[in-house]
Design an enzyme around this catalytic site. Structure first.
Site, PDB file in Angstrom:
ATOM      1  CB  ALA A 225       7.926  10.950   8.108  1.00 20.47           C
TER       2      ALA A 225
ATOM      3  CG  HIS B 214      -0.719   6.058  10.180  1.00 22.34           C
ATOM      4  ND1 HIS B 214       0.240   7.042  10.127  1.00 22.34           N
ATOM      5  CD2 HIS B 214      -0.702   5.582  11.448  1.00 22.34           C
ATOM      6  CE1 HIS B 214       0.816   7.148  11.316  1.00 22.34           C
ATOM      7  NE2 HIS B 214       0.266   6.271  12.137  1.00 22.34           N
TER       8      HIS B 214
ATOM      9  CD  GLU C 127      -0.196   6.140  15.599  1.00 23.22           C
ATOM     10  OE1 GLU C 127      -0.179   5.747  16.789  1.00 23.22           O
ATOM     11  OE2 GLU C 127       0.622   5.772  14.739  1.00 23.22           O
TER      12      GLU C 127
ATOM     13  CG  ASN D  50      -1.578  10.950   8.778  1.00 21.45           C
ATOM     14  OD1 ASN D  50      -0.470  10.522   9.119  1.00 21.45           O
ATOM     15  ND2 ASN D  50      -2.130  10.653   7.616  1.00 21.45           N
TER      16      ASN D  50
ATOM     17  N   PRO E  60       4.032  16.158   7.800  1.00 18.38           N
ATOM     18  CG  PRO E  60       6.148  15.310   8.185  1.00 18.38           C
ATOM     19  CD  PRO E  60       4.892  15.707   8.892  1.00 18.38           C
ATOM     20  CG  ASN E  61       6.525  14.862   2.748  1.00 19.67           C
ATOM     21  OD1 ASN E  61       6.968  15.770   2.046  1.00 19.67           O
ATOM     22  ND2 ASN E  61       7.278  14.199   3.607  1.00 19.67           N
TER      23      ASN E  61
ATOM     24  CE1 TYR F 230       1.049   7.161   2.605  1.00 18.65           C
ATOM     25  CE2 TYR F 230       2.575   7.910   0.906  1.00 18.65           C
ATOM     26  CZ  TYR F 230       2.347   7.418   2.175  1.00 18.65           C
ATOM     27  OH  TYR F 230       3.406   7.184   3.024  1.00 18.65           O
TER      28      TYR F 230
ATOM     29  NE  ARG G 146       4.120  11.281   0.705  1.00 21.10           N
ATOM     30  CZ  ARG G 146       3.935  11.041   1.982  1.00 21.10           C
ATOM     31  NH1 ARG G 146       2.805  11.419   2.581  1.00 21.10           N
ATOM     32  NH2 ARG G 146       4.849  10.434   2.691  1.00 21.10           N
TER      33      ARG G 146
ATOM     34  NE  ARG H  38       3.927   2.257   3.295  1.00 21.08           N
ATOM     35  CZ  ARG H  38       4.083   3.582   3.207  1.00 21.08           C
ATOM     36  NH1 ARG H  38       3.308   4.376   3.936  1.00 21.08           N
ATOM     37  NH2 ARG H  38       4.981   4.097   2.407  1.00 21.08           N
TER      38      ARG H  38
END
Ligand code: DQA
Length: 144
Positions: free
Chosen positions: A76, A99, A97, A73, A9-10, A22, A17, A106
């Protein structure tokens, strides 16, 4: 070799964004760079994005027997989704995985990845290069 890149998502909003977190590279630009590199490595790449948890689960289930590696990725859903974790475990397809940001640097709620224990490894914090590093890791995923 066939590698399935899945984006949660996103990530369709990359470029606009939270650019301080990012960067300004869009998902389409990341995909283009990746396809360029994949061609050089003779790797077949499928690249998808969904804002829906169930759609990501379905794609992971369908990857069995179709793809050698999944690069995920989960955005969330990384921090919330037992469904994604179970899908990865059930599929048996080696999953990496990734990111863009360093989730460990973070907010505390991002430090925990529910999918990490069922993934081969984690690449986090290299911006768009996380995708290219994952492609390289995919090629060598059978090496231990
Ligand atoms: C992300 C990190 C996640 O914590 C966040 O929810 C995202 C993007 C990353 O690529 O840095 O949406 O997966």
């Amino acid at each position: 070799m066939k590698v399935l890149f899945l984006n949660g998502p996103n990530l369709n909003l990359l470029g606009q964004r939270e650019p301080d977190v990012y960067g300004r590279t869009t998902l389409a630009e990341i995909e283009a760079r990746l396809r360029d590199q994949a061609q050089k490595l003779k790797v077949n790449v499928d690249f998808r994005q969904s804002n829906l948890e169930g759609e990501l689960v379905a794609w992971i289930q369908q990857a069995k027997g179709q793809f050698d590696v999944i690069v995920l990725n989960a955005a969330a859903y990384t921090h919330t989704s037992i469904a994604l974790r179970d899908a990865i475990a059930a599929s048996g397809v080696p999953t990496i995985e990734i990111h863009l940001s360093n989730i460990h640097a973070r907010e505390e709620f991002r430090h925990k990845s529910l999918i990490a224990p069922v993934c081969r490894g984690q690449i986090t914090g290299f911006g768009p290069n996380s995708y290219l590093l994952a492609l390289e890791a995919s090629v060598n995923v059978t090496d231990r």
